[in-house]
Design an enzyme around this catalytic site. Structure first.
Site, short mmCIF file in Angstrom:
data_model
loop_
_atom_site.label_atom_id
_atom_site.label_comp_id
_atom_site.label_asym_id
_atom_site.label_seq_id
_atom_site.Cartn_x
_atom_site.Cartn_y
_atom_site.Cartn_z
CB SER A 53 -0.65 -0.17 1.08
OG SER A 53 -1.30 1.07 1.20
CB ILE A 56 0.93 0.81 4.64
CG1 ILE A 56 -0.62 1.20 4.86
CG2 ILE A 56 1.78 1.35 5.77
CD1 ILE A 56 -1.04 0.06 5.24
CE LYS A 92 28.92 -1.95 7.58
NZ LYS A 92 27.66 -2.77 8.87
N PRO A 112 36.27 -5.96 11.55
CG PRO A 112 38.45 -7.20 10.65
CD PRO A 112 38.07 -6.45 11.82
CB VAL A 199 -4.06 -7.18 3.32
CG1 VAL A 199 -5.13 -7.86 4.23
CG2 VAL A 199 -3.26 -7.45 2.28
CG LEU A 346 10.98 -4.89 10.08
CD1 LEU A 346 10.80 -3.27 10.39
CD2 LEU A 346 12.23 -5.04 11.40
#
Length: 514
Positions: A53, A56, A92, A112, A199, A346
């Site tokens: 969405s 969102i 990095k 490292p 949803v 998550l």
């Protein structure tokens, strides 16, 4: 994909490659998963649909990676020249950790990414560490034995000035929002279908998720569903009932404040992440090509949101840029693959930003799922073995992250004292820290727990030596060790001189694509 109103597909009990997959949620995790699945299975008839969405949005804060992200782009056959300029990305070489220990001559160390170029010197490093454990007064600081540390100190890219294979491992910094968009466009080119919708309801039954109800597109059916809905865990937690196992006892940090600052003209483009200890936690500094991502990770039991934001602003001298506050409960679920649903990102849990592990966990989860589906035939056995693998990876990461806090020697605030004296720790971590502090072969402890170690031998030596986890020396310096230390310094300096300045390497490439 079945259109609204058509008969729903019957989910198969035996493991087989799903023909229709719906991913709920976009962002970096969702589109990473979509790209991996499409690369592996789209050509064999699997339809992948991602529902996100635009109203969102996503967090877009995590902006660092581990070297495993290189293998992700290799699988997609995407070169650095394609994605890095589009995502404001930089190289990095590792992470520096100042102010995690009490004031002393060398109150910082560099973690490292160990690689082939260090192989000649790493044995000398291990030897110096073990001699220091035995009480000899010798230099065992990791910064002095790894080429990557010298490359990062000079703000160089992990690329040779003269083209050739550098034998040096590295990761990336990137704009998370831009990376999500880049992966979305690539996923669409692979045939992934994207639905911009919300949803509203998840229908489930005895075998798992049956369908999604959406605002604009009605009912959506699939054989398999992937939950990339973020902290809400819409499918795996809210619908299938997986509970978050709270890890606050191990890792108390549960808040962060993030601020993005524009880079000054002609500013130095660093090739390392800064993880600097502050009063009640630590702050990150992630250098991108056009800006710097700053953040302060802390525990709400020790400082308020307002005070944390003020401390960060004073630290970075930025009192105008927008601040974003984040909250979470550290932990993980137990079943990342449950019935016909896989949690990625998550939705499967979150520890904290230290060492930038969470994107790697999402990547490893998706890659392992593909491998399990393709190689195993027993559904229940596959899920059990898969979930054990992912849980061990997350718990091994948890232990290594907690080691940073257990090893701190600061006494200036209650936060640092609490973390050091915290007795909530795994048996594996307790054994590893104890083995380092006693006589005997430290690596026997690492071997005992090898199935639970996400971070391997070199990383454990670096953190324990880098944070000065030794008793006071009782014996004099060893002449041979001192010579090896001098040799390491000379060799690292000579090798680092062969690499190119990061800004000189990246900026012309970015300009050429404008």
């Amino acid at each position: 994909m079945c259109s609204p109103g058509l008969v729903a597909p019957v989910f198969q009990r035996a493991i087989m490659r799903p023909k229709q997959i719906i991913i709920v949620g976009g962002g970096t995790a969702g589109w990473m998963c979509a790209n991996l699945l499409a690369t592996k299975w789209a050509s064999t008839g699997t339809q992948i649909t991602l529902v996100e969405s635009s109203s969102i949005g996503t967090l877009g804060v995590g902006e660092g990676s581990t070297p495993f992200l290189r293998t992700f782009f290799a699988q997609l056959n995407i070169s650095e020249e394609q994605w890095m300029p589009a995502c404001d990305a930089t190289y990095k070489c590792g992470i520096t950790f100042p102010n995690w220990c009490s004031e002393q001559a060398n109150n910082s160390y560099f973690h490292p990414f160990y690689s082939e170029i260090d192989s000649q010197l790493v044995t000398d490093f291990f030897s110096a560490c073990n001699q220091r454990r035995e009480g000899f007064d010798c230099d065992s600081h990791p910064d002095h034995y790894f080429v990557t540390a010298y490359v990062a100190q000079q703000n160089k890219a992990p690329k040779l000035a003269q083209h050739g294979h550098s034998d040096i491992d590295y990761a990336y910094h990137f704009d998370a929002t831009k990376l999500g968009l880049f992966l979305k466009n690539h996923g669409l080119s692979l045939g992934v279908k994207c639905i911009d919708d919300e949803v509203t309801k998840v229908n489930s039954g005895p075998l798992g998720i049956e369908a999604l109800e959406t605002k604009q597109n009605g009912i959506l059916y699939a054989d398999f569903f992937i939950d990339c809905s973020g902290f809400s865990g819409l499918l795996i937690q809210q619908t299938l009932g997986e509970q978050l196992i709270d890890y606050s006892g191990y890792l108390p940090n549960n808040r962060a404040v993030a601020i993005q600052s524009e880079n000054a003209e002609n500013s130095v483009l660093k090739s390392f992440t800064l993880s600097k200890g502050l009063k009640h936690g630590w702050r990150w500094s992630i250098p991108l090509q056009s800006r710097t991502g700053n953040g302060y990770v802390y525990c709400s039991d020790f400082v308020s949101e307002q005070a944390a934001e003020q401390e960060l602003r004073e630290e970075i001298n930025d009192f105008e840029s927008k601040a974003v506050h984040l909250r979470w409960t550290p932990g993980r679920i137990n079943q990342h693959w449950k019935q016909n649903c896989l949690a990625v990102g998550l939705s499967q849990g979150f520890l904290e930003p230290l060492e930038a592990p969470m994107l790697n966990i999402a990547q490893q989860t998706c890659e392992a799922f593909i491998e399990f589906v393709e190689t195993l035939t027993n559904a229940e056995q596959s899920r059990q073995q898969f979930n054990l693998l992912i849980n061990n990876m997350i718990d091994g990461t948890r232990d290594y992250l907690q080691a940073h806090y257990k090893l701190n020697s600061r006494t200036d605030t209650p936060y640092w004292v609490f973390n050091r004296e915290n007795r909530v720790q795994s048996a594996a971590l307790k054994d590893i820290l104890s083995a380092w502090s006693t006589s005997g072969v430290f690596e026997h402890s690492l071997a005992r727990h090898q199935q639970l170690l996400t971070y391997k031998k070199t990383s454990w030596y670096c953190i324990l030596a880098g944070m000065h986890h030794y008793s006071a020396p009782t014996k004099g310096a060893l002449r041979l060790t001192r010579k090896k230390r001098q040799r390491a310094q000379q060799q690292c300096q000579q090798l680092a001189a062969q690499f190119i300045d990061q800004a000189s390497y990246l900026v012309p490439k970015a300009i050429s694509l404008l």
